[in-house]
Enzyme design. Structure first.
Site, PDB file in Angstrom:
ATOM      1  N   TRP A 145      15.518 -18.009  31.106  1.00  0.00           N
ATOM      2  CA  TRP A 145      15.444 -19.436  31.463  1.00  0.00           C
ATOM      3  C   TRP A 145      16.390 -19.766  32.608  1.00  0.00           C
ATOM      4  O   TRP A 145      16.300 -20.804  33.229  1.00  0.00           O
ATOM      5  CB  TRP A 145      15.757 -20.313  30.241  1.00  0.00           C
ATOM      6  CG  TRP A 145      17.214 -20.340  29.797  1.00  0.00           C
ATOM      7  CD1 TRP A 145      18.055 -19.267  29.667  1.00  0.00           C
ATOM      8  CD2 TRP A 145      17.980 -21.493  29.420  1.00  0.00           C
ATOM      9  NE1 TRP A 145      19.289 -19.669  29.216  1.00  0.00           N
ATOM     10  CE2 TRP A 145      19.279 -21.031  29.048  1.00  0.00           C
ATOM     11  CE3 TRP A 145      17.715 -22.852  29.339  1.00  0.00           C
ATOM     12  CZ2 TRP A 145      20.289 -21.901  28.620  1.00  0.00           C
ATOM     13  CZ3 TRP A 145      18.727 -23.714  28.911  1.00  0.00           C
ATOM     14  CH2 TRP A 145      19.989 -23.244  28.566  1.00  0.00           C
ATOM     15  N   ASP A 146      17.311 -18.851  32.896  1.00  0.00           N
ATOM     16  CA  ASP A 146      18.251 -19.032  34.001  1.00  0.00           C
ATOM     17  C   ASP A 146      17.514 -19.494  35.259  1.00  0.00           C
ATOM     18  O   ASP A 146      17.982 -20.367  35.997  1.00  0.00           O
ATOM     19  CB  ASP A 146      18.969 -17.705  34.322  1.00  0.00           C
ATOM     20  CG  ASP A 146      19.654 -17.068  33.115  1.00  0.00           C
ATOM     21  OD1 ASP A 146      19.166 -17.263  31.988  1.00  0.00           O
ATOM     22  OD2 ASP A 146      20.653 -16.360  33.310  1.00  0.00           O
ATOM     23  N   GLU A 188      23.534 -19.562  21.323  1.00  0.00           N
ATOM     24  CA  GLU A 188      23.009 -18.370  20.629  1.00  0.00           C
ATOM     25  C   GLU A 188      23.900 -17.894  19.477  1.00  0.00           C
ATOM     26  O   GLU A 188      23.571 -16.903  18.827  1.00  0.00           O
ATOM     27  CB  GLU A 188      22.805 -17.239  21.661  1.00  0.00           C
ATOM     28  CG  GLU A 188      21.714 -17.577  22.654  1.00  0.00           C
ATOM     29  CD  GLU A 188      21.710 -16.688  23.890  1.00  0.00           C
ATOM     30  OE1 GLU A 188      22.756 -16.075  24.181  1.00  0.00           O
ATOM     31  OE2 GLU A 188      20.669 -16.637  24.568  1.00  0.00           O
ATOM     32  N   LYS A 230      28.347 -21.659  21.520  1.00  0.00           N
ATOM     33  CA  LYS A 230      28.527 -20.627  22.548  1.00  0.00           C
ATOM     34  C   LYS A 230      28.476 -21.217  23.954  1.00  0.00           C
ATOM     35  O   LYS A 230      29.248 -20.874  24.839  1.00  0.00           O
ATOM     36  CB  LYS A 230      27.435 -19.570  22.403  1.00  0.00           C
ATOM     37  CG  LYS A 230      27.490 -18.491  23.487  1.00  0.00           C
ATOM     38  CD  LYS A 230      26.420 -17.446  23.297  1.00  0.00           C
ATOM     39  CE  LYS A 230      26.420 -16.433  24.423  1.00  0.00           C
ATOM     40  NZ  LYS A 230      25.332 -15.465  24.323  1.00  0.00           N
ATOM     41  N   GLN A 231      27.482 -22.070  24.185  1.00  0.00           N
ATOM     42  CA  GLN A 231      27.296 -22.611  25.536  1.00  0.00           C
ATOM     43  C   GLN A 231      26.628 -23.966  25.428  1.00  0.00           C
ATOM     44  O   GLN A 231      26.062 -24.303  24.384  1.00  0.00           O
ATOM     45  CB  GLN A 231      26.452 -21.660  26.371  1.00  0.00           C
ATOM     46  CG  GLN A 231      25.014 -21.522  25.906  1.00  0.00           C
ATOM     47  CD  GLN A 231      24.312 -20.327  26.520  1.00  0.00           C
ATOM     48  OE1 GLN A 231      24.402 -19.223  26.008  1.00  0.00           O
ATOM     49  NE2 GLN A 231      23.610 -20.546  27.615  1.00  0.00           N
TER      50      GLN A 231
HETATM   51  O1  IFM Z   1      19.926 -16.705  29.591  1.00  0.00           O
HETATM   52  C1  IFM Z   1      21.243 -16.355  29.314  1.00  0.00           C
HETATM   53  C2  IFM Z   1      21.600 -16.915  27.956  1.00  0.00           C
HETATM   54  O2  IFM Z   1      21.509 -18.317  27.955  1.00  0.00           O
HETATM   55  C3  IFM Z   1      23.001 -16.499  27.571  1.00  0.00           C
HETATM   56  N1  IFM Z   1      23.126 -15.069  27.605  1.00  0.00           N
HETATM   57  C4  IFM Z   1      22.801 -14.485  28.916  1.00  0.00           C
HETATM   58  C5  IFM Z   1      21.400 -14.862  29.352  1.00  0.00           C
HETATM   59  C6  IFM Z   1      21.106 -14.281  30.747  1.00  0.00           C
HETATM   60  O3  IFM Z   1      21.940 -14.866  31.698  1.00  0.00           O
END
Ligand code: IFM
Length: 727
Positions: free
Chosen positions: A340-341, A479, A591-592
């Site tokens: 999704w990046d 995640e 996590k994010q």
């Molecule tokens: O897409 C990301 C994910 O959100 C977090 N782990 C790394 C992936 C790739 O950059």
């Protein structure tokens, strides 16, 4: 700048520090991260910024070339497709008096590596000597042409310091047998094929060596080995010029060997000066359309240029069969897989500065729609569920197990559960439509993506006895928490996806009724199903509590253990390593950016002052365990007017690749974080937003920024925007 007239000119970096990234010395421990940071790329070829000089032994890193779309599936336990290792076309060996020259760790300041971002060029400068202190000054330049993406150029200039020295220069292609099957080898041309994907790779090479401007014939010791020997004279300058054409064949009848020879033949006429001039013109055009200038903060300026350099080098508007991997073409991490990046962190930049590239990236999602349909069907749903990790076909390529940050084997559920990807792709399609008004794309490709992703969500969400629709068993952007129910990010994005699909149905019916007839007929879409979509959108739970103004990140999140992250300041490992996986999953540590990501993407879903409330609540709980996290916080903080806090997030994101501050960058730059740097400047500090019939700005510059200037394209209009700090 019209292109260099001489090798000397070409080897002279741009005379402006703002455009340069430079590192000196040699540190074996840092070689791999430099390989990523100093990589050159044009969206088709990516070459790591490693040293090209060797003596034949094994080195910590090589100047590895990645070719977009050249996937193969290795015959190993995991059998996951990845970008194939390709031969290294830059290798050079030099002997003085019969003794090989090498870089030595102790050579220190005599080695410089310079990324000239303005010209998309890697320059190296070295002074080396052999054991008898016979010295040579070497300067080299590498490019992969932004004008003709199959072409690479190496220039190497050498000045031997002493007279009467026996010099031998050997140039070669290395790694000819590292995973590809050789099909054809002839002097200066080789063709290989992959093992399981029927792709082909061809490399054609042409070299010349000149001493003081005179061509010296090479001795050939093999199809890919050239050698020159001569006796040095004082002040003598030798220069090696190597042009390569690298092509990929995707079908049985494609002849990449012919294409490579033809491409090389075309560039041989103008020679390297012509190649260099066209490359520089192409970079000037990209900078003209995308540069961001900051007065008053040189570090921010450098971070922006570095981000833009890699963003402009990552895309290829001419290839709709590939997208941008999580490490672009700068390293092997994630095996070249697309996440999704691309849609969330990169597409806004391309939509607003390079719509042709944005379109090609979205066409990749259109071309992989069948893979997404198969994934949905295989899991018992309808419509299109995009692969969380996608390679060439759109099939799911996520590994099911990895080694975690604590070195333990971890089951990875993202491939099955991180389903928000489908709404993220739909979001990017809509943004592209809003930003460009590209009717042909919407009619012929974008509409089908929106409809099939909406169909997925409508089959995925289940009505419960409470009369509401729920989506259970997913992973949101955070995640750390798996198999969760009613992720706010996922459900709100899904609802938005369905509503935009219904909008597009209206649009098609009104403007292109025949297209609608054909498409709805082919997809078997009728009014009954559209009604069901509307009902899902109307009844899906979102986790929003009007009494507190908070979204609950997922059902049950508020009841989890609160952990004060302030107690863990200064830690050097992610929070899931500090706490352990089990405790992290039972805690509110995020996590994010997750709800904060929803706020960044769909601010209108947050009524009144609930945006600020959610930001405060979740920012406090976020451990930033991903390189993607701070940038999203930075955009939101910028929009909320928390400008100095936003600047901290900006600096934190900038440091990831420029200072190796968070995750390792050995396996490639974090291109999503680099996209986030642009987003923080343009969507955060400048407060740019896209609307159905206009663009809006709501700027709040950090106090140290005197001005912020950038270019955007909106619906074929090119705008130059310059914001000046209020005094
Ligand atoms: O897409 C990301 C994910 O959100 C977090 N782990 C790394 C992936 C790739 O950059």
């Amino acid at each position: 700048m019209t292109g260099p007239q001489s090798v000397d000119n070409a080897l002279t970096p741009t005379n402006d520090r703002d455009w340069i990234i430079e590192e000196g010395g040699y540190d074996p421990l840092r070689e791999a991260s430099r390989g990523a940071r100093f990589a050159i790329s044009n969206g088709f070829l990516g070459v790591r910024g490693a040293r090209a000089l060797h003596r034949g032994g094994r080195w910590v890193d090589t100047s590895r070339t990645l070719v977009a779309g050249l996937f193969d599936t290795p015959d190993d336990e995991r059998a996951i497709p990845g970008l194939v290792a390709t031969p290294d076309w830059l290798q050079v060996r030099i002997s003085l008096q019969g003794e090989p020259l090498v870089h030595r760790p102790g050579d220190g300041e005599s080695q410089r590596r310079i990324l000239d971002m303005r010209r998309g060029t890697l320059i190296t400068e070295d002074r080396l000597s052999n054991a008898s202190d016979v010295g040579v000054r070497l300067r080299s330049l590498h490019i992969v042409s932004l004008d003709q993406r199959t072409i690479g150029l190496q220039l190497l200039q050498l000045e031997i310091e002493q007279e009467e020295v026996e010099v031998t220069l050997k140039a070669s292609l290395e790694g000819l047998d590292i995973g590809l099957v050789s099909e054809r080898v002839e002097p200066g041309l080789a063709v290989w094929h992959t093992i399981s994907t029927a792709r082909r790779l061809a490399i054609a090479v042409g070299l010349t060596l000149q001493i003081d401007g005179q061509d010296i014939p090479a001795t050939r010791t093999g199809p890919f080995h050239w050698s020159w020997s001569w006796k040095s004279q004082r002040g003598q300058v030798g220069s090696l010029q190597r042009l390569v054409a690298i092509t990929r064949g995707d079908t049985e009848d494609a002849d990449p060997g012919r294409q490579a020879l033809d491409a090389l033949c075309v560039v041989r006429k103008p020679g390297w000066p012509g190649v260099m001039a066209a490359h520089e013109r192409a970079w000037i055009a990209r900078w003209d359309g995308s540069d961001v200038e900051v007065e008053g903060d040189p570090a921010a300026q450098q971070a922006l240029r570095f981000a833009l350099y890699h963003l402009n080098g990552a895309a290829n508007p001419a290839d709709e069969s590939v997208s941008i991997a999580a490490r672009a073409l700068t390293g092997d991490d994630y095996r070249g897989h697309v996440f999704w990046d691309t849609e969330i962190y990169l597409l806004p930049f391309y939509i607003l500065t390079w719509p042709e590239a944005a379109r090609a990236l979205l066409m990749y999602r259109f071309r992989t729609l069948d893979g997404a349909r198969e994934k949905a069907l295989g899991m018992g749903w309808r419509g299109a569920l995009y692969a969380w990790e996608s390679a060439d076909t759109g099939a799911e390529t996520s590994p099911s197990k990895v080694i975690g940050p604590d070195r333990k084997v971890v089951n990875v559920r993202c491939g099955k559960q991180e389903q928000h990807i489908s709404a993220d792709v739909a979001y990017a399609v809509w943004q592209y439509w809003q930003g460009t008004g590209d009717e042909i794309f919407l009619r012929d490709a974008g509409a089908e993506i929106l409809l099939e992703t909406a169909r997925f969500w409508s089959s995925r969400a289940q009505v419960d006895t409470d009369g509401h629709c729920h989506i259970r068993g997913v992973i949101g952007p955070d995640e750390y928490h798996e198999s969760i129910n009613d992720s706010a990010f996922t459900n709100v994005m899904a609802r938005w996806n369905i509503l935009r699909a219904l909008d597009v149905v209206g649009l098609l019916r009104e403007r292109w009724p025949q297209t609608w007839e054909r498409l709805s007929g082919r997809l078997g879409l009728d009014d009954g199903e559209l009604k069901q979509w509307r009902s899902v959108a109307d009844t899906i739970v979102t986790g929003f509590d009007p009494s507190t103004g908070l979204f609950e990140q997922f059902a049950g999140f508020f009841a989890l253990e609160y952990i004060d992250l302030g107690d863990y300041l200064g830690r050097s490992v992610p929070m899931d390593v500090v706490l352990g996986r089990d405790r992290t999953q039972k805690s509110q540590v995020v996590k994010q950016a997750d709800v904060v990501a929803l706020l960044a993407l769909l601010p209108d879903e947050f009524p009144d002052d609930s945006g600020a409330k959610n930001f405060d609540y979740y920012a406090e709980r976020c451990g930033h365990g991903s390189s993607l996290s701070r940038a999203i916080h930075g955009i939101v903080a910028g929009r909320l007017g928390r400008t100095e806090l936003a600047l901290d997030y900006f600096k934190g994101t900038s440091a990831i690749d420029l200072e190796d501050s968070q995750a390792s960058i050995d396996g490639g730059v974090h291109i999503a974080g680099l996209g986030g740097i642009w987003l923080m400047a343009v969507f955060g500090f400048a407060g740019l937003s896209l609307h159905s019939d206009h663009l809006a700005l709501d700027p709040r510059l950090p106090s140290g920024w005197k001005t912020l200037a950038f270019s955007v394209q909106w619906r074929s209009r090119k705008l130059k925007i310059r914001l000046v700090q209020a005094t």
